[in-house]
Design a protein around this motif. Structure first.
Motif, PDB file in Angstrom:
ATOM      1  N   THR A  66      -3.390  -7.093  -9.375  1.00 26.16           N
ATOM      2  CA  THR A  66      -3.643  -6.760 -10.780  1.00 26.16           C
ATOM      3  C   THR A  66      -4.565  -5.556 -10.928  1.00 26.16           C
ATOM      4  O   THR A  66      -4.541  -4.861 -11.939  1.00 26.16           O
ATOM      5  N   SER A  67      -5.371  -5.304  -9.905  1.00 27.17           N
ATOM      6  CA  SER A  67      -6.239  -4.118  -9.914  1.00 27.17           C
ATOM      7  C   SER A  67      -6.539  -3.733  -8.474  1.00 27.17           C
ATOM      8  O   SER A  67      -6.509  -4.567  -7.572  1.00 27.17           O
ATOM      9  N   VAL A  68      -6.798  -2.450  -8.288  1.00 27.94           N
ATOM     10  CA  VAL A  68      -7.104  -1.915  -6.958  1.00 27.94           C
ATOM     11  C   VAL A  68      -8.387  -1.101  -7.063  1.00 27.94           C
ATOM     12  O   VAL A  68      -8.570  -0.328  -8.014  1.00 27.94           O
ATOM     13  N   VAL A  69      -9.270  -1.260  -6.100  1.00 31.26           N
ATOM     14  CA  VAL A  69     -10.532  -0.518  -6.090  1.00 31.26           C
ATOM     15  C   VAL A  69     -10.243   0.972  -5.906  1.00 31.26           C
ATOM     16  O   VAL A  69      -9.567   1.378  -4.963  1.00 31.26           O
ATOM     17  N   LYS A  70     -10.753   1.789  -6.833  1.00 27.44           N
ATOM     18  CA  LYS A  70     -10.514   3.228  -6.773  1.00 27.44           C
ATOM     19  C   LYS A  70     -11.453   3.923  -5.797  1.00 27.44           C
ATOM     20  O   LYS A  70     -11.041   4.820  -5.049  1.00 27.44           O
ATOM     21  N   LYS A  71     -12.696   3.565  -5.801  1.00 25.63           N
ATOM     22  CA  LYS A  71     -13.726   4.283  -5.047  1.00 25.63           C
ATOM     23  C   LYS A  71     -13.460   4.202  -3.546  1.00 25.63           C
ATOM     24  O   LYS A  71     -13.155   3.136  -3.000  1.00 25.63           O
ATOM     25  N   GLY A  72     -13.592   5.347  -2.889  1.00 25.80           N
ATOM     26  CA  GLY A  72     -13.495   5.393  -1.441  1.00 25.80           C
ATOM     27  C   GLY A  72     -12.079   5.439  -0.902  1.00 25.80           C
ATOM     28  O   GLY A  72     -11.869   5.449   0.312  1.00 25.80           O
ATOM     29  N   ARG A  73     -11.071   5.474  -1.772  1.00 24.03           N
ATOM     30  CA  ARG A  73      -9.682   5.526  -1.325  1.00 24.03           C
ATOM     31  C   ARG A  73      -9.078   6.884  -1.665  1.00 24.03           C
ATOM     32  O   ARG A  73      -9.289   7.433  -2.745  1.00 24.03           O
ATOM     33  N   SER A  74      -8.291   7.409  -0.729  1.00 19.03           N
ATOM     34  CA  SER A  74      -7.516   8.613  -1.032  1.00 19.03           C
ATOM     35  C   SER A  74      -6.417   8.227  -2.014  1.00 19.03           C
ATOM     36  O   SER A  74      -6.144   7.039  -2.235  1.00 19.03           O
ATOM     37  N   VAL A  75      -5.756   9.221  -2.597  1.00 19.17           N
ATOM     38  CA  VAL A  75      -4.674   8.947  -3.536  1.00 19.17           C
ATOM     39  C   VAL A  75      -3.554   8.174  -2.840  1.00 19.17           C
ATOM     40  O   VAL A  75      -3.002   7.217  -3.387  1.00 19.17           O
ATOM     41  N   GLU A  76      -3.237   8.569  -1.631  1.00 13.77           N
ATOM     42  CA  GLU A  76      -2.179   7.888  -0.883  1.00 13.77           C
ATOM     43  C   GLU A  76      -2.558   6.431  -0.601  1.00 13.77           C
ATOM     44  O   GLU A  76      -1.739   5.521  -0.768  1.00 13.77           O
ATOM     45  N   GLU A  77      -3.788   6.208  -0.170  1.00 18.42           N
ATOM     46  CA  GLU A  77      -4.250   4.847   0.110  1.00 18.42           C
ATOM     47  C   GLU A  77      -4.243   4.005  -1.169  1.00 18.42           C
ATOM     48  O   GLU A  77      -3.920   2.810  -1.130  1.00 18.42           O
ATOM     49  N   TYR A  78      -4.614   4.624  -2.273  1.00 20.11           N
ATOM     50  CA  TYR A  78      -4.654   3.911  -3.546  1.00 20.11           C
ATOM     51  C   TYR A  78      -3.242   3.474  -3.969  1.00 20.11           C
ATOM     52  O   TYR A  78      -3.021   2.321  -4.366  1.00 20.11           O
ATOM     53  N   PHE A  79      -2.287   4.392  -3.867  1.00 18.25           N
ATOM     54  CA  PHE A  79      -0.896   4.069  -4.198  1.00 18.25           C
ATOM     55  C   PHE A  79      -0.369   2.947  -3.296  1.00 18.25           C
ATOM     56  O   PHE A  79       0.226   1.967  -3.762  1.00 18.25           O
ATOM     57  N   ASN A  80      -0.612   3.075  -1.998  1.00 17.85           N
ATOM     58  CA  ASN A  80      -0.108   2.081  -1.039  1.00 17.85           C
ATOM     59  C   ASN A  80      -0.707   0.693  -1.250  1.00 17.85           C
ATOM     60  O   ASN A  80      -0.082  -0.321  -0.935  1.00 17.85           O
ATOM     61  N   ALA A  81      -1.927   0.641  -1.791  1.00 16.72           N
ATOM     62  CA  ALA A  81      -2.594  -0.645  -2.002  1.00 16.72           C
ATOM     63  C   ALA A  81      -1.878  -1.505  -3.046  1.00 16.72           C
ATOM     64  O   ALA A  81      -2.045  -2.726  -3.069  1.00 16.72           O
ATOM     65  N   TYR A  82      -1.073  -0.879  -3.895  1.00 17.20           N
ATOM     66  CA  TYR A  82      -0.338  -1.621  -4.913  1.00 17.20           C
ATOM     67  C   TYR A  82       0.957  -2.249  -4.376  1.00 17.20           C
ATOM     68  O   TYR A  82       1.513  -3.154  -4.987  1.00 17.20           O
ATOM     69  N   LEU A  83       1.463  -1.765  -3.263  1.00 20.22           N
ATOM     70  CA  LEU A  83       2.788  -2.174  -2.792  1.00 20.22           C
ATOM     71  C   LEU A  83       2.783  -3.612  -2.272  1.00 20.22           C
ATOM     72  O   LEU A  83       1.884  -4.017  -1.532  1.00 20.22           O
ATOM     73  N   VAL A  84       3.813  -4.360  -2.613  1.00 21.92           N
ATOM     74  CA  VAL A  84       3.939  -5.731  -2.140  1.00 21.92           C
ATOM     75  C   VAL A  84       4.399  -5.719  -0.683  1.00 21.92           C
ATOM     76  O   VAL A  84       4.915  -4.718  -0.169  1.00 21.92           O
ATOM     77  N   LYS A  85       4.226  -6.849  -0.016  1.00 18.08           N
ATOM     78  CA  LYS A  85       4.466  -6.938   1.423  1.00 18.08           C
ATOM     79  C   LYS A  85       5.901  -6.598   1.807  1.00 18.08           C
ATOM     80  O   LYS A  85       6.148  -5.924   2.805  1.00 18.08           O
ATOM     81  N   LYS A  86       6.876  -7.023   1.036  1.00 21.69           N
ATOM     82  CA  LYS A  86       8.283  -6.810   1.397  1.00 21.69           C
ATOM     83  C   LYS A  86       8.750  -5.377   1.154  1.00 21.69           C
ATOM     84  O   LYS A  86       9.818  -4.985   1.610  1.00 21.69           O
ATOM     85  N   ASP A  87       7.944  -4.602   0.439  1.00 20.65           N
ATOM     86  CA  ASP A  87       8.357  -3.254   0.056  1.00 20.65           C
ATOM     87  C   ASP A  87       8.151  -2.271   1.211  1.00 20.65           C
ATOM     88  O   ASP A  87       7.049  -1.800   1.463  1.00 20.65           O
ATOM     89  N   ARG A  88       9.237  -1.944   1.903  1.00 19.56           N
ATOM     90  CA  ARG A  88       9.194  -0.943   2.976  1.00 19.56           C
ATOM     91  C   ARG A  88       9.807   0.382   2.528  1.00 19.56           C
ATOM     92  O   ARG A  88      10.067   1.255   3.348  1.00 19.56           O
ATOM     93  N   TRP A  89      10.021   0.536   1.217  1.00 24.59           N
ATOM     94  CA  TRP A  89      10.757   1.690   0.719  1.00 24.59           C
ATOM     95  C   TRP A  89       9.906   2.663  -0.108  1.00 24.59           C
ATOM     96  O   TRP A  89      10.102   3.873  -0.040  1.00 24.59           O
ATOM     97  N   SER A  90       8.982   2.164  -0.934  1.00 22.48           N
ATOM     98  CA  SER A  90       8.213   3.043  -1.824  1.00 22.48           C
ATOM     99  C   SER A  90       7.337   3.988  -1.016  1.00 22.48           C
ATOM    100  O   SER A  90       6.819   3.623   0.039  1.00 22.48           O
ATOM    101  N   TRP A  91       7.133   5.185  -1.518  1.00 20.77           N
ATOM    102  CA  TRP A  91       6.314   6.156  -0.811  1.00 20.77           C
ATOM    103  C   TRP A  91       5.904   7.267  -1.771  1.00 20.77           C
ATOM    104  O   TRP A  91       6.283   7.273  -2.933  1.00 20.77           O
TER     105      TRP A  91
END
Length: 457
Positions: A66-91
């Motif tokens: 529902t929320s992801v910590v913004k501080k200390g994460r790169s943009v790529e890391e932030y985007f990836n933190a939202y992805l569900v476990k089964k999702d091997r496609w989003s990038w």
């Protein structure tokens, strides 16, 4: 398709593109870390944009954090933190790489390689195909040639010492190839910028090339590598030419095709589908519960150029994905689709590409985000191939021959057309030593591909 979405209720205003496929192995090669060195304060706006995008459009929005910590994460890391476990496609990718994908212009040597490891147990490196406008094509190197040395060093040694990629990715190299007949060729080449093709090879086979075919058989063959809208005329022209020749069967080789434009995919399906399928659903884009109103049917619309086929032969491999898989899945309810080769990649879904900053031209984007936003259902409501589509006739990529009646997958299709049965598998070589002791798999020149539909939000 230029579909305009009016969304007064959300803050997003971006160019969106439905992208069908990107192999995970290709992502790292095109992600430039230099584009992701923003400080937390610099990236606050783009991360807020990611929040809105994912909560509104991500297919699994109800399952992601529902929320992801913004501080200390790169943009790529932030985007990836939202992805569900089964999702091997989003990038995601940087804007420059996205623009290169759109235009089809790339800088490379223009060849693609692989190793016939599965079944053949051969770790030597062979050309799979060569781009028609590339430096290598101009020097007579084709599929079936073995890459033996780079800058005088044996390829197996480079692989063993983890030096293969650093060496092959240099801007200039001396390559040594061994042709199928045994001739050794040395070439000094530099990577150059050129426009790739989507149709790499075509041929019509008759009993003159394949004696098992009947005298009335005319079998068209197309090696098709990407459903790119800028190259649509290549495949439609090839199919039109084959119709004028009166082909009785078609072999559509999608073993290296990782996807393409949804409109192109639908148009090709309309050229391949039988008359009884005209006007019926090819595929339906099924979105998350919050966006069901955006579900879209792609229907078969036959034209005067449509072929009159009762069946279709599709050559598949691990690189067959997305739009290629939709051709199989979408046409299967209407005709006999004979899949020959290996299990496909498995991508029954698609993305919208969201560009940042908002309202910029595609050429000026800093980031492109590609979250899964929909599944592609056929007319029977099926999209059950997350792990790939198993072939009706399991066979293995024959890298020892150029595209001809001697190449095993093509020969298998031709044999079935002529006799009603597939031939036995070729035996794995007992004399090819390769480098099994090292046992390392390498690749180069994998397609940077995807299906997309231009839209605006």
């Amino acid at each position: 398709m230029n579909k305009i979405f009016n969304r007064a209720t959300i803050a997003l205003s971006v160019t969106a593109i439905a992208l069908y496929m990107m192999c995970t192995s290709c992502i790292l090669a095109f992600w430039d870390k230099d584009h992701d060195d923003k400080t937390d304060s610099d990236s606050t706006e783009v991360k807020t944009f990611v929040d809105q995008m994912m909560k509104q459009f991500y297919y699994w929005a109800d399952q992601m954090p529902t929320s992801v910590v913004k501080k200390g994460r790169s943009v790529e890391e932030y985007f990836n933190a939202y992805l569900v476990k089964k999702d091997r496609w989003s990038w995601m990718m940087n804007g420059d790489s996205y623009n290169s994908m759109e235009t089809g212009v790339s800088t490379s040597y223009g060849f693609h390689i692989a190793q016939p490891i599965e079944h053949f147990k051969d770790y030597d490196v062979y050309i799979t195909y060569v781009d028609k406008n590339s430096p290598l094509a101009k020097n007579g190197i084709t599929r079936g040639c073995q890459l033996t040395h780079i800058n005088g060093t044996d390829v197996s040694t480079l692989i063993k010492n983890n030096q293969f990629y650093p060496e092959i990715e240099k801007m200039s190299n001396k390559f040594t190839f061994k042709k199928p007949g045994g001739e050794v060729v040395d070439l000094n080449l530099s990577q150059t910028s050129f426009k790739s093709n989507s149709v790499t090879f075509t041929k019509t086979f008759t009993s003159a090339q394949m004696p098992s075919l009947k005298s009335s058989d005319k079998v068209g063959y197309i090696l098709y590598t990407t459903f790119n809208s800028n190259m649509k005329n290549e495949v439609t022209s090839a199919l039109q030419q084959m119709k004028s020749e009166g082909i009785t069967d078609l072999i559509l080789d999608l073993r290296y095709n990782g996807g393409g434009d949804l409109d192109v995919c639908s148009d090709i399906a309309s050229l391949l589908a039988p008359a009884a399928a005209d006007g019926k659903v090819f595929i339906t884009l099924s979105h998350n519960l919050a966006n069901k109103k955006e579900d879209t049917d792609y229907k078969i619309k036959r034209t005067g150029n449509s072929l009159n086929l009762e069946r279709l032969f599709v050559i598949t491999g691990n690189g067959t994905a997305s739009a290629s898989e939709s051709i199989i899945n979408g046409l299967s309810p209407y005709m006999d689709v004979q899949t020959v080769g290996n299990t496909t990649y498995g991508k029954p879904n698609g993305m919208y590409v969201f560009l940042w900053p908002q309202k910029v031209s595609e050429k000026n984007a800093e980031y492109a985000f590609l979250p899964i936003c929909f599944y592609c259902m056929n007319s029977e409501g099926k999209a059950d191939y997350d792990n790939g589509i198993s072939p009706k006739q399991k066979r293995y990529d024959d890298l020892y021959h150029d595209f001809s009646e001697n190449e095993d997958l093509i020969k298998a299709c031709l044999t079935y057309i002529g006799t009603g049965s597939y031939p036995v598998l070729p035996e794995a070589s007992t004399t090819k030593a390769g480098i099994p002791a090292v046992g390392k798999k390498v690749s180069y020149g994998e397609g940077f591909v995807g299906a997309y539909v231009k839209s605006s939000f």
